[in-house]
Design an enzyme around this catalytic site. Sequence first.
Site, PDB file in Angstrom:
ATOM      1  N   SER A 227      94.866 -33.772 -16.594  1.00  0.00           N
ATOM      2  CA  SER A 227      93.423 -33.710 -16.321  1.00  0.00           C
ATOM      3  C   SER A 227      92.704 -34.757 -17.159  1.00  0.00           C
ATOM      4  O   SER A 227      91.670 -35.304 -16.766  1.00  0.00           O
ATOM      5  CB  SER A 227      92.885 -32.316 -16.653  1.00  0.00           C
ATOM      6  OG  SER A 227      93.644 -31.337 -15.974  1.00  0.00           O
TER       7      SER A 227
ATOM      8  N   GLU B 277      98.368 -32.434  -9.017  1.00  0.00           N
ATOM      9  CA  GLU B 277      99.675 -32.070  -8.449  1.00  0.00           C
ATOM     10  C   GLU B 277     100.620 -31.415  -9.453  1.00  0.00           C
ATOM     11  O   GLU B 277     101.524 -30.690  -9.064  1.00  0.00           O
ATOM     12  CB  GLU B 277     100.342 -33.299  -7.828  1.00  0.00           C
ATOM     13  CG  GLU B 277      99.911 -33.570  -6.406  1.00  0.00           C
ATOM     14  CD  GLU B 277     100.263 -32.439  -5.449  1.00  0.00           C
ATOM     15  OE1 GLU B 277     101.298 -31.782  -5.624  1.00  0.00           O
ATOM     16  OE2 GLU B 277      99.474 -32.214  -4.520  1.00  0.00           O
ATOM     17  N   GLY B 278     100.456 -31.722 -10.733  1.00  0.00           N
ATOM     18  CA  GLY B 278     101.293 -31.069 -11.750  1.00  0.00           C
ATOM     19  C   GLY B 278     101.061 -29.560 -11.722  1.00  0.00           C
ATOM     20  O   GLY B 278     102.003 -28.754 -11.663  1.00  0.00           O
ATOM     21  N   HIS B 279      99.779 -29.184 -11.737  1.00  0.00           N
ATOM     22  CA  HIS B 279      99.439 -27.761 -11.646  1.00  0.00           C
ATOM     23  C   HIS B 279      99.934 -27.173 -10.319  1.00  0.00           C
ATOM     24  O   HIS B 279     100.490 -26.077 -10.268  1.00  0.00           O
ATOM     25  CB  HIS B 279      97.920 -27.560 -11.703  1.00  0.00           C
ATOM     26  CG  HIS B 279      97.258 -28.066 -12.947  1.00  0.00           C
ATOM     27  ND1 HIS B 279      96.388 -29.128 -12.936  1.00  0.00           N
ATOM     28  CD2 HIS B 279      97.321 -27.639 -14.230  1.00  0.00           C
ATOM     29  CE1 HIS B 279      95.934 -29.341 -14.167  1.00  0.00           C
ATOM     30  NE2 HIS B 279      96.488 -28.452 -14.972  1.00  0.00           N
TER      31      HIS B 279
ATOM     32  N   GLY C 155     104.531 -26.234 -17.388  1.00  0.00           N
ATOM     33  CA  GLY C 155     105.095 -27.563 -17.134  1.00  0.00           C
ATOM     34  C   GLY C 155     105.828 -28.119 -18.346  1.00  0.00           C
ATOM     35  O   GLY C 155     105.416 -27.912 -19.484  1.00  0.00           O
ATOM     36  N   GLN C 156     106.882 -28.867 -18.072  1.00  0.00           N
ATOM     37  CA  GLN C 156     107.621 -29.525 -19.155  1.00  0.00           C
ATOM     38  C   GLN C 156     106.824 -30.675 -19.766  1.00  0.00           C
ATOM     39  O   GLN C 156     107.169 -31.186 -20.810  1.00  0.00           O
ATOM     40  CB  GLN C 156     108.961 -30.056 -18.632  1.00  0.00           C
ATOM     41  CG  GLN C 156     109.937 -28.963 -18.272  1.00  0.00           C
ATOM     42  CD  GLN C 156     111.104 -29.458 -17.434  1.00  0.00           C
ATOM     43  OE1 GLN C 156     111.338 -30.659 -17.327  1.00  0.00           O
ATOM     44  NE2 GLN C 156     111.822 -28.538 -16.839  1.00  0.00           N
TER      45      GLN C 156
ATOM     46  N   MET D 261      93.760 -24.988 -17.364  1.00  0.00           N
ATOM     47  CA  MET D 261      92.375 -25.205 -17.803  1.00  0.00           C
ATOM     48  C   MET D 261      91.574 -25.881 -16.686  1.00  0.00           C
ATOM     49  O   MET D 261      90.489 -26.425 -16.929  1.00  0.00           O
ATOM     50  CB  MET D 261      92.351 -26.064 -19.072  1.00  0.00           C
ATOM     51  CG  MET D 261      93.038 -25.360 -20.243  1.00  0.00           C
ATOM     52  SD  MET D 261      92.433 -25.871 -21.856  1.00  0.00           S
ATOM     53  CE  MET D 261      92.843 -27.599 -21.828  1.00  0.00           C
TER      54      MET D 261
HETATM   55  P1  AMP Z   1      96.519 -27.569 -18.464  1.00  0.00           P
HETATM   56  O1  AMP Z   1      95.533 -27.321 -17.382  1.00  0.00           O
HETATM   57  O2  AMP Z   1      96.544 -28.965 -18.965  1.00  0.00           O
HETATM   58  O3  AMP Z   1      96.413 -26.543 -19.571  1.00  0.00           O
HETATM   59  O4  AMP Z   1      97.960 -27.348 -17.820  1.00  0.00           O
HETATM   60  C1  AMP Z   1      98.306 -26.140 -17.202  1.00  0.00           C
HETATM   61  C2  AMP Z   1      99.774 -26.148 -16.895  1.00  0.00           C
HETATM   62  O5  AMP Z   1     100.095 -27.244 -16.057  1.00  0.00           O
HETATM   63  C3  AMP Z   1     100.649 -26.298 -18.165  1.00  0.00           C
HETATM   64  O6  AMP Z   1     101.772 -25.458 -18.045  1.00  0.00           O
HETATM   65  C4  AMP Z   1     101.035 -27.743 -18.119  1.00  0.00           C
HETATM   66  O7  AMP Z   1     102.262 -28.018 -18.777  1.00  0.00           O
HETATM   67  C5  AMP Z   1     101.164 -27.963 -16.618  1.00  0.00           C
HETATM   68  N1  AMP Z   1     101.036 -29.388 -16.325  1.00  0.00           N
HETATM   69  C6  AMP Z   1     100.052 -30.234 -16.695  1.00  0.00           C
HETATM   70  N2  AMP Z   1     100.305 -31.488 -16.283  1.00  0.00           N
HETATM   71  C7  AMP Z   1     101.484 -31.433 -15.618  1.00  0.00           C
HETATM   72  C8  AMP Z   1     102.287 -32.403 -14.957  1.00  0.00           C
HETATM   73  N3  AMP Z   1     101.938 -33.679 -14.878  1.00  0.00           N
HETATM   74  N4  AMP Z   1     103.444 -31.994 -14.388  1.00  0.00           N
HETATM   75  C9  AMP Z   1     103.826 -30.695 -14.448  1.00  0.00           C
HETATM   76  N5  AMP Z   1     103.108 -29.725 -15.058  1.00  0.00           N
HETATM   77  C10 AMP Z   1     101.950 -30.096 -15.647  1.00  0.00           C
END
Ligand code: AMP
Length: 384
Positions: free
Chosen positions: A192, A41-43, A153-154, A36
């Site tokens: 985020s 860094e997670g993304h 992500g987990q 989104m």
């Molecule tokens: P989002 O933008 O929040 O929908 O997240 C997109 C993807 O990034 C999803 O698969 C999340 O699980 C992954 N994600 C978000 N935060 C983290 C994080 N801190 N570490 C690893 N993956 C993440």
Amino acid sequence: MKNTATTKVIKGIAEMRRFSLEARKRGEKIALVPTMGALHEGHLSLVRAARQKADAVVVSIFINPLQFGPREDLSAYPRDLDGDIAKLQSLGVAAVFTPEAAEVYPPGHRTHVEVDDLSQRLCGRARPLHFRGVATVVAKLFAIVQPHHAWFGQKDYQQLLIIRKMARDLNGEVEIFDLPTVREADGLALSSRNAYLTPEQRPAALTLQQALHVATRIMAKGERSAAKIASNLREVIRAQAGTEIEYIAICHPETLHDLDTVEVRTLVALAVRVGRARLIDNALLDLRELSLRADLKKPVKPAVAAKPAPAPAAASAKPEAKGGATSPEKTVAKAVVKPAVKATAKAPVKTPAVKPAAKTAAVKPVARPAVAVKAAAGKKAARR
Ligand code: AMP
């Protein structure tokens, strides 16, 4: 694929389909990383790992209205499209897909994808339509982008389970890969939504990590009652002003059913509100691993509030070279739990106390993951 290649920014669904069709005709493997936006860094760990396995990485940036409840933060959700594109360009992403909600959900749209039972548990209790929105948009993205692989992500463990189930139940061919949670130096899981936190709220936000650490310690010392573990976690979180617990779950890592007595592999998952931010975190704990950890048997130190830390260094996330999906139930969330250390902007990043299992993602920013964590990683996703 080289980092110098220009990242294509694609808005239209028809153009996205054409892009993928042409890539497939050239025999390229396509990986999709759904997000989104407001990338951190997670993304980016997912993007880097996807690049290792695929010829063309597509990152979707779509703030999916269907997964937000009526009183949730859809309009306030952080946005930084230009910054996101620059980051993805530097990682050699082939295409960024940023569709309009009006094209994804045109007037008269009536079709939803719902994964029963799993969607109603944990986060689904307070957000009854959330996972229906997630499953629907991911099913659409799979149909549009036609990826060979997709990366998650987990950190959003329940979402990952639901997407695996959805992909399998719909007889799709997309292979689902997942990576461990990337954290800041003080242990806070990157999100985020952390942008909503004020510096004063940071200690409250860190209670999730501290609670997971306590769960690890008391389980390592032999506590098996889920009620007692949950009550300990509740105390840790409530001790910090400004926290409002939504749930603490001690549950089965595949069904998410609550456990009375912890099993060999148990998921501990939390949702806590801190000011405007709703934070989630989890640890998948394996009693066999915990029993080997002498350091977990020492007395528990009182929690120390950590100062905000800067964005972490890049995580070197690498799945297994071939078929390297790690299903969440196969992977102990590494890192998840580190002691409540005083972290400052200058906190050195130390070598993890426990070596990450070979071929799993190493999460550099975590200074001292005390929790075990070896995972049966790198195994091909279990077909449940
Ligand atoms: P989002 O933008 O929040 O929908 O997240 C997109 C993807 O990034 C999803 O698969 C999340 O699980 C992954 N994600 C978000 N935060 C983290 C994080 N801190 N570490 C690893 N993956 C993440």
